[in-house]
Enzyme design. Structure first.
Site, PDB file in Angstrom:
ATOM      1  N   TYR A   1       0.839  -1.189   0.000  1.00  0.00           N
ATOM      2  CA  TYR A   1       0.000   0.000   0.000  1.00  0.00           C
ATOM      3  C   TYR A   1       0.883   1.251   0.000  1.00  0.00           C
ATOM      4  O   TYR A   1       2.105   1.166  -0.055  1.00  0.00           O
ATOM      5  CB  TYR A   1      -0.998  -0.054   1.158  1.00  0.00           C
ATOM      6  CG  TYR A   1      -1.907  -1.262   1.058  1.00  0.00           C
ATOM      7  CD1 TYR A   1      -2.621  -1.502  -0.111  1.00  0.00           C
ATOM      8  CD2 TYR A   1      -2.010  -2.186   2.089  1.00  0.00           C
ATOM      9  CE1 TYR A   1      -3.437  -2.625  -0.247  1.00  0.00           C
ATOM     10  CE2 TYR A   1      -2.816  -3.313   1.977  1.00  0.00           C
ATOM     11  CZ  TYR A   1      -3.527  -3.525   0.809  1.00  0.00           C
ATOM     12  OH  TYR A   1      -4.313  -4.635   0.670  1.00  0.00           O
TER      13      TYR A   1
ATOM     14  N   LEU B   1       0.668 -16.886  10.458  1.00  0.00           N
ATOM     15  CA  LEU B   1       0.541 -18.320  10.711  1.00  0.00           C
ATOM     16  C   LEU B   1       1.018 -18.687  12.115  1.00  0.00           C
ATOM     17  O   LEU B   1       1.762 -19.632  12.319  1.00  0.00           O
ATOM     18  CB  LEU B   1       1.278 -19.128   9.642  1.00  0.00           C
ATOM     19  CG  LEU B   1       0.629 -19.127   8.256  1.00  0.00           C
ATOM     20  CD1 LEU B   1       1.401 -20.013   7.294  1.00  0.00           C
ATOM     21  CD2 LEU B   1      -0.828 -19.571   8.322  1.00  0.00           C
TER      22      LEU B   1
END
Length: 372
Positions: free
Chosen positions: A200, A319
């Site tokens: 971004y 994760l």
């Protein structure tokens, strides 16, 4: 104030020890990572956001961070993103922060600008290739817009060519972050995270893969980091000295010629000098097909490297699924905070289950006590 967050000195830091940064103390080291819900109407939060975020506070998280909240309409990822560019967006967020506080969680918000990755379809409206949705741009006729970026290089071949930010455009981005910060205070938030990751706008400025400017906002790493540091300074001035200010970074682009962990350690040093309290360490997102070695806890070593190399508190994300795994990250000093995303989508009460697994007191609401 100490360089690193102060912990409960009666017990070595662990997943359920409190974490104090400036004037805020989290009840544990578990945070809800920002997760886009793509469910806002003109940037306004609704009942979905209240229930989604509120459930994670009831579930025992110490910090609940909203999804990316765009600082301007063109700063959204999708037309359905949360926003904080208008005063009318504050009241629904205040309803959420009041609920989070009532159930023992601190309220965080991620302020963001999507840059050249803006104006995209929601994931469930995109084409699926293999296991993943392939981002696709929204046409202006369908409510999209022309995104902005450091240079006129689109994110992918089928993305629109972005408008290059000139000096006035850059000044407007800084002003938008400042205005959003003022609204963040009015909406009752305790914690700001500036989004400088995942390809971004602020990551686009940081990375040589997306910034080939020749003015003061390009060139070497210091030039490419200039906008981020200007925004951090401007946000801190409005945010004040008593609240945590944090930044999410992509520690590496996982691509030759892109950002490296060494680059990001240096950026983290500068961030600390500019009164940033914690660096939330993610990676990737600036090119469509980077070879990312995804696996359990694959980004945690990046958080550890930044914590050690920049002497700044870090958050680990990516994760992290098992209580013992999260606890080890804190106990071994790899990070000060553990942020969970998909695992908390699967199980909003993960912190309560983790407390039981680790033999720690759980912040169970009275209404749920009979189940625990």
């Amino acid at each position: 104030m100490p360089d690193r967050p102060a912990a409960d000195t009666t017990d070595p830091p662990h997943l359920f020890s409190p974490l104090t940064i400036r004037g805020l103390t989290l009840r544990n080291r578990i945070a809800v990572s920002p997760m886009c819900q793509y469910s806002a109407d003109d940037g306004v939060a609704d009942d979905w956001h209240l229930v989604h975020l509120g459930a994670r506070a009831v579930g025992g998280a110490g910090l609940v961070i909203t999804e990316a909240a765009a600082v301007s309409p063109e700063g959204r990822i999708s037309p359905q993103d949360l926003g904080l560019w208008d005063d009318g967006q504050m009241a629904p967020l205040r309803r959420i922060t009041d609920f989070l506080h009532a159930h023992g969680a601190a309220a965080g918000i991620q302020l963001a600008h999507a840059g050249r990755k803006g104006s995209t379809l929601r994931p469930w409206e995109q084409q699926v290739e293999g296991e993943h949705a392939r981002p696709a741009a929204v046409a202006e006729a369908d409510g999209g817009w022309t995104p902005v970026s450091p240079t006129a290089r689109p994110f992918a071949d089928d993305f629109p060519t972005p408008t290059v930010l000139d000096a006035d455009g850059i000044a407007q981005v800084v002003a938008d972050f400042v205005a959003a910060t003022r609204r963040t205070i009015e909406a009752g938030f305790d914690w700001i995270e500036v989004h400088a990751a995942h390809g971004y706008l602020l990551h686009e400025f940081l990375s040589p893969l997306s910034n080939d400017r020749t003015d003061g906002y390009g060139g070497d790493l210091a030039g490419r980091a200039r906008l981020l540091l200007e925004i951090v300074d401007a946000v801190r001035e409005v945010w004040g000295p008593d609240r945590p200010l944090t930044v999410r970074v992509s520690a590496t682009d996982w691509t030759d010629g892109g950002l490296t962990i060494d680059d990001t350690v240096q950026v983290a040093r500068w961030l600390k000098e500019h009164d940033v309290d914690l660096v939330d360490v993610s990676s990737g997102g600036n090119v469509p097909s980077a070879p990312i070695p995804v696996g359990a806890g694959y980004q945690t070593p990046l958080a550890a490297a930044i914590r050690a190399g920049a002497d700044v508190a870090t958050g680990a994300v990516g994760l992290i699924t098992a209580p013992e795994q999260a606890d080890t990250i804190v106990r071994t000093g790899q990070a000060d905070l553990v942020l969970l995303a998909r695992e908390l989508l699967r199980d909003p009460h993960w912190p309560l289950h983790a407390a039981k697994a680790l033999h720690r007191p759980a912040p169970v609401p009275d209404q749920y006590a009979r189940a625990f």
